[in-house]
Enzyme design. Sequence first.
Site, PDB file in Angstrom:
ATOM      1  CB  VAL A 162      22.891   9.536  -4.678  1.00  0.00           C
ATOM      2  CG1 VAL A 162      23.858   8.785  -4.029  1.00  0.00           C
ATOM      3  CG2 VAL A 162      21.639  10.019  -3.655  1.00  0.00           C
TER       4      VAL A 162
ATOM      5  N   GLY B 219      21.127   6.842   4.992  1.00  0.00           N
ATOM      6  CA  GLY B 219      22.167   7.843   4.171  1.00  0.00           C
ATOM      7  C   GLY B 219      23.425   7.697   4.531  1.00  0.00           C
TER       8      GLY B 219
ATOM      9  N   GLY C  76      16.850  18.468  -1.312  1.00  0.00           N
ATOM     10  CA  GLY C  76      17.322  17.229  -1.922  1.00  0.00           C
ATOM     11  C   GLY C  76      17.220  16.040  -0.994  1.00  0.00           C
TER      12      GLY C  76
ATOM     13  CD  GLU D 282      13.550   8.279  -1.900  1.00  0.00           C
ATOM     14  OE1 GLU D 282      13.625   7.545  -3.141  1.00  0.00           O
ATOM     15  OE2 GLU D 282      14.606   8.490  -1.128  1.00  0.00           O
TER      16      GLU D 282
ATOM     17  CG  ASP E 162      12.671   6.122   2.054  1.00  0.00           C
ATOM     18  OD1 ASP E 162      13.534   5.804   0.872  1.00  0.00           O
ATOM     19  OD2 ASP E 162      13.244   6.533   3.057  1.00  0.00           O
TER      20      ASP E 162
ATOM     21  CE  LYS F 212      15.838   5.189   3.635  1.00  0.00           C
ATOM     22  NZ  LYS F 212      15.618   6.364   3.853  1.00  0.00           N
TER      23      LYS F 212
ATOM     24  N   GLY G 206      20.087  13.440   1.767  1.00  0.00           N
ATOM     25  CA  GLY G 206      21.003  14.380   1.338  1.00  0.00           C
ATOM     26  C   GLY G 206      22.313  13.946   0.479  1.00  0.00           C
TER      27      GLY G 206
HETATM   28  N1  HSE Z   1      13.848  10.400   0.903  1.00  0.00           N
HETATM   29  C1  HSE Z   1      14.758   9.583   1.860  1.00  0.00           C
HETATM   30  C2  HSE Z   1      14.610  10.232   2.982  1.00  0.00           C
HETATM   31  C3  HSE Z   1      16.292   9.553   1.263  1.00  0.00           C
HETATM   32  O1  HSE Z   1      14.189  11.378   2.879  1.00  0.00           O
HETATM   33  O2  HSE Z   1      15.155   9.727   3.932  1.00  0.00           O
HETATM   34  C4  HSE Z   1      17.098   8.783   2.044  1.00  0.00           C
HETATM   35  O3  HSE Z   1      16.881   7.331   1.881  1.00  0.00           O
END
Ligand code: HSE
Length: 409
Positions: free
Chosen positions: A12, A129, A182, A185, A196, A200, A298
């Site tokens: 990022v 994202g 990409g 994490e 993750d 959120k 991404g």
């Molecule tokens: N690893 C996270 C995903 C990245 O795959 O959503 C974005 O937060």
Amino acid sequence: MINVAIMGHGVVGSGVAEILINHADRITAKAQTPVNVKYILDLRDFPGLSYSDKFIKDFNIILNDDSVKVVVEVMGGINPAYDFVKSCLLKGKSVATSNKELVAAKGAELIKLANDNNVNFLFEASVGGGIPVLRPMAQCLAANEITEITGILNGTTNFILNKMIVDNMDFDAALALAQQKGFAEKNPAADIEGHDACRKVCILAALGFGKHVYPEQVNTEGITDVTLDDVESADNFGCVVKLIGHAKKLPNGKITATVRPTLVGRDCILSGVNGVFNAIMVRGDQTGDVMFYGKGAGKEATASAVVADVIDCVKHIDARKYLYWEDGSPDYVDNSYDETVRLYVRATSDNFSELEAQYEAIFPGVSCVKNKFRGEIAFITDSEKESLIKEKISGFKNLTSLKVLHTFF
Ligand code: HSE
């Protein structure tokens, strides 16, 4: 001109640097003043870039440079990100971050610190994202009482599940592909074990309902136990398996907050959210359901959201953005609340006739899919209190396997 520092040059961070440097004219026009990347903090060396001269290894250079007004934190993790962000806010620097782990753990404290120091702490990229969701929730839906938030919040797991559903690809191959692209994490356990998505959910619930939700308060289950058999079986019921994050206000003033693999009916709009895309459905008392959709992971998509926050910080150097929630409390999340649900059940036994007889006695009239060869019966229950369904399921004896998943129609 406003000077900016970027802490972290990973996926990022490099995206943020590239947008700010390669599209400087566009950013200047949008920010109404030139935005100059003065420093990039990273312990690694990055020779051969057009901006290699900007790299530093000492955080204090950023902290002690009063000309740096906005700091981008894209290092990830709690430490040292938390200390660095706190120090920057205390020094009167605004911070834009994509770090959901940090916001989920320390959001209330850092927002307060930013307010107390008359600067901004923005984190649009921490959820979804590149999807604008936090600012629209806080500002455009401000007239609503938000009652429920449901979403596909992790691109990596959605990509993996989609590859399993559509290409019959196995879990490990799909994960390797997500990492190569990409999306994943640094430690993919955070994706596949649901942490993750959990972070959120914390951020969305905190912003939506006004009170901090801590990751340990969210019932979290990842996709590591989802098999190709589950995916095939879900299809028999017109469903797909998705990792769903959910938070809802309860009649008792508390909330529920969960992340779990869920069977989603093909009629539901969330079932068509594929690959790395995320979708967040927010229910407001005035708007009804509002849906936010786009690339949830991404480099470019996530950097886009961070840069938008940088521009916002620059444009509002003397004004505060409306992002706020209170501290949490230990009893605020009530995941034992007995909701009315429909559960998907798949049971196998070495004694198929016994399994059939038990099923007919315990769930009479509920249609099912039988696979005598595998000794398996799968069905979706009628709507009932979860505790009652679970009590009924415990009536099955001599099973060789039992899979129970929530559903969302
Ligand atoms: N690893 C996270 C995903 C990245 O795959 O959503 C974005 O937060």
